[in-house]
Structures are given as structure tokens and as C-alpha cells.
Scaffold this motif. Structure first.
Motif, PDB file in Angstrom:
ATOM      1  N   ARG A   1     -41.030  48.154  -5.247  1.00  0.00           N
ATOM      2  CA  ARG A   1     -39.686  48.393  -5.777  1.00  0.00           C
ATOM      3  C   ARG A   1     -38.981  47.065  -5.976  1.00  0.00           C
ATOM      4  O   ARG A   1     -39.202  46.110  -5.222  1.00  0.00           O
ATOM      5  N   PRO A   2     -38.118  47.024  -6.986  1.00  0.00           N
ATOM      6  CA  PRO A   2     -37.381  45.772  -7.193  1.00  0.00           C
ATOM      7  C   PRO A   2     -36.465  45.495  -6.001  1.00  0.00           C
ATOM      8  O   PRO A   2     -35.972  46.421  -5.358  1.00  0.00           O
ATOM      9  N   SER A   3     -36.268  44.236  -5.725  1.00  0.00           N
ATOM     10  CA  SER A   3     -35.397  43.893  -4.605  1.00  0.00           C
ATOM     11  C   SER A   3     -33.951  44.159  -4.985  1.00  0.00           C
ATOM     12  O   SER A   3     -33.565  44.069  -6.143  1.00  0.00           O
ATOM     13  N   SER A   4     -33.158  44.501  -3.985  1.00  0.00           N
ATOM     14  CA  SER A   4     -31.753  44.794  -4.263  1.00  0.00           C
ATOM     15  C   SER A   4     -30.907  43.576  -3.949  1.00  0.00           C
ATOM     16  O   SER A   4     -31.282  42.711  -3.160  1.00  0.00           O
TER      17      SER A   4
ATOM     18  N   ARG B   1     -25.811  43.220 -14.277  1.00  0.00           N
ATOM     19  CA  ARG B   1     -27.105  42.636 -14.640  1.00  0.00           C
ATOM     20  C   ARG B   1     -27.026  42.017 -16.034  1.00  0.00           C
ATOM     21  O   ARG B   1     -27.507  40.903 -16.268  1.00  0.00           O
ATOM     22  N   GLU B   2     -26.396  42.743 -16.971  1.00  0.00           N
ATOM     23  CA  GLU B   2     -26.272  42.224 -18.343  1.00  0.00           C
ATOM     24  C   GLU B   2     -25.426  40.961 -18.375  1.00  0.00           C
ATOM     25  O   GLU B   2     -25.776  39.981 -19.045  1.00  0.00           O
ATOM     26  N   LYS B   3     -24.327  40.955 -17.652  1.00  0.00           N
ATOM     27  CA  LYS B   3     -23.438  39.786 -17.648  1.00  0.00           C
ATOM     28  C   LYS B   3     -24.082  38.595 -16.941  1.00  0.00           C
ATOM     29  O   LYS B   3     -23.945  37.468 -17.382  1.00  0.00           O
TER      30      LYS B   3
ATOM     31  N   GLY C   1     -24.143  48.457 -11.976  1.00  0.00           N
ATOM     32  CA  GLY C   1     -25.314  47.592 -11.826  1.00  0.00           C
ATOM     33  C   GLY C   1     -25.843  47.101 -13.163  1.00  0.00           C
ATOM     34  O   GLY C   1     -26.182  45.924 -13.320  1.00  0.00           O
ATOM     35  N   ALA C   2     -25.916  48.000 -14.147  1.00  0.00           N
ATOM     36  CA  ALA C   2     -26.397  47.607 -15.476  1.00  0.00           C
ATOM     37  C   ALA C   2     -25.443  46.610 -16.125  1.00  0.00           C
ATOM     38  O   ALA C   2     -25.866  45.640 -16.763  1.00  0.00           O
TER      39      ALA C   2
ATOM     40  N   ARG D   1     -13.690  46.588  -8.017  1.00  0.00           N
ATOM     41  CA  ARG D   1     -14.602  47.682  -8.393  1.00  0.00           C
ATOM     42  C   ARG D   1     -14.037  48.477  -9.567  1.00  0.00           C
ATOM     43  O   ARG D   1     -14.757  48.831 -10.492  1.00  0.00           O
ATOM     44  N   ALA D   2     -12.743  48.734  -9.543  1.00  0.00           N
ATOM     45  CA  ALA D   2     -12.090  49.462 -10.637  1.00  0.00           C
ATOM     46  C   ALA D   2     -12.203  48.678 -11.948  1.00  0.00           C
ATOM     47  O   ALA D   2     -12.460  49.250 -13.009  1.00  0.00           O
TER      48      ALA D   2
END
Length: 148
Positions: free
Chosen positions: A22-25, A52-54, A48-49, A35-36
Motif C-alpha cells: 500500500r502507498p505510504s500515508s 496531491r495535485e497542488k 487528498g487529491a 480544513r474548510a
């Protein structure tokens, strides 16, 4: 001796599966306000997506997308719509209405009104099921015939 035999049976009965790595977190702490902000900026994507993109931009590894399975409700609604389309009773109901409108069948006003209401209900049920499934379609030929 029985333990050895049991171990041999267990080893041969279940072939060893290669363990999926599994990929590491990566975990970061953010405030409720942060968060908001991330949720707002992510839009329909997961946070998360978005992060990850940024963070990785074009360098991110391609992600394996999961195939969305239809919900049980969608499957059941599809079956209902299929039965509705196959039903000769629906066709007969609309043909009876067309015959009553063309005065080929003698029918009182109260019965004709009830028949109109039943046909309208059939159209509404069909439209609601199709809407629930996210489908748009043409009116079936029997429904068009009764409107003429």
C-alpha cells in the motif's frame, strides 16, 4: 506428527498471496478553518487529491480509479423501469384510453376520467424512475397515441 501433517495441509491448501504494498500515508494537522478552505478549494475532489495535485503537479503518479458500482437502488429502479417497459398492461391501458377518446368503446365520463388519471400516473411513475436513474428519454409510442 499431526502438527506437521496439519502444517503441510495448510501450506498446500492456501497458496501464498503476494502482499500488496500500500502507498505510504502522509499526515498533516490543520485547523478547522484551514480544513474548510481546503474543502472549498478541492470542490468535488477529495482533499487528498487536491493537496496531491497542488504539491506534486505533473510529477504525481497516475492513480488507479475505482469503478463505481451502481447502488442497489439504481439496480432495482432499472428493473422496475424494464418491467414497466415490457408490461403489456401499460400498452393495453393506453390503447383503451385511445379507443375511449375515439368513441370506439362506450365509457362514462367518470370511467374515462379515471382512465385518464391512471395513464397520467403511469407517465409520472415512468418519468420519476427515469429521473431517479438520471435518464432522459422520449415518450413511449403508446403514450403519444393517447394524447392525439
Amino acid at each position: 506428527m499431526s502438527r506437521t501433517l496439519s502444517k503441510q495441509f495448510t501450506d498446500t491448501a492456501k497458496p501464498a498471496k503476494p502482499k500488496r504494498r500500500r502507498p505510504s500515508s502522509l499526515s498533516i494537522r490543520v485547523s478547522d478553518e484551514e480544513r474548510a478552505i481546503l474543502q472549498r478549494k478541492a470542490g468535488k475532489r477529495s482533499i487528498g487529491a487536491y493537496v496531491r495535485e497542488k504539491a506534486l503537479g505533473d510529477e504525481q503518479a497516475p492513480r488507479r480509479r475505482s469503478v463505481a458500482k451502481p447502488s442497489i437502488d439504481s439496480v432495482l429502479l432499472g428493473k422496475v423501469l424494464g418491467k414497466f417497459g415490457q408490461s403489456e398492461q401499460v400498452t393495453v391501458l393506453f390503447l383503451l384510453l385511445a379507443a375511449a377518446e375515439n368513441e370506439r368503446v362506450t365509457m362514462g365520463k367518470k370511467d374515462r376520467a379515471a382512465l385518464h388519471a391512471a395513464c397520467a400516473d403511469m407517465r409520472e411513475v415512468r418519468a420519476l424512475v427515469m429521473g431517479a436513474l438520471g435518464l432522459r428519454g422520449e415518450e413511449p409510442s403508446y403514450a403519444k397515441a393517447s394524447e392525439d
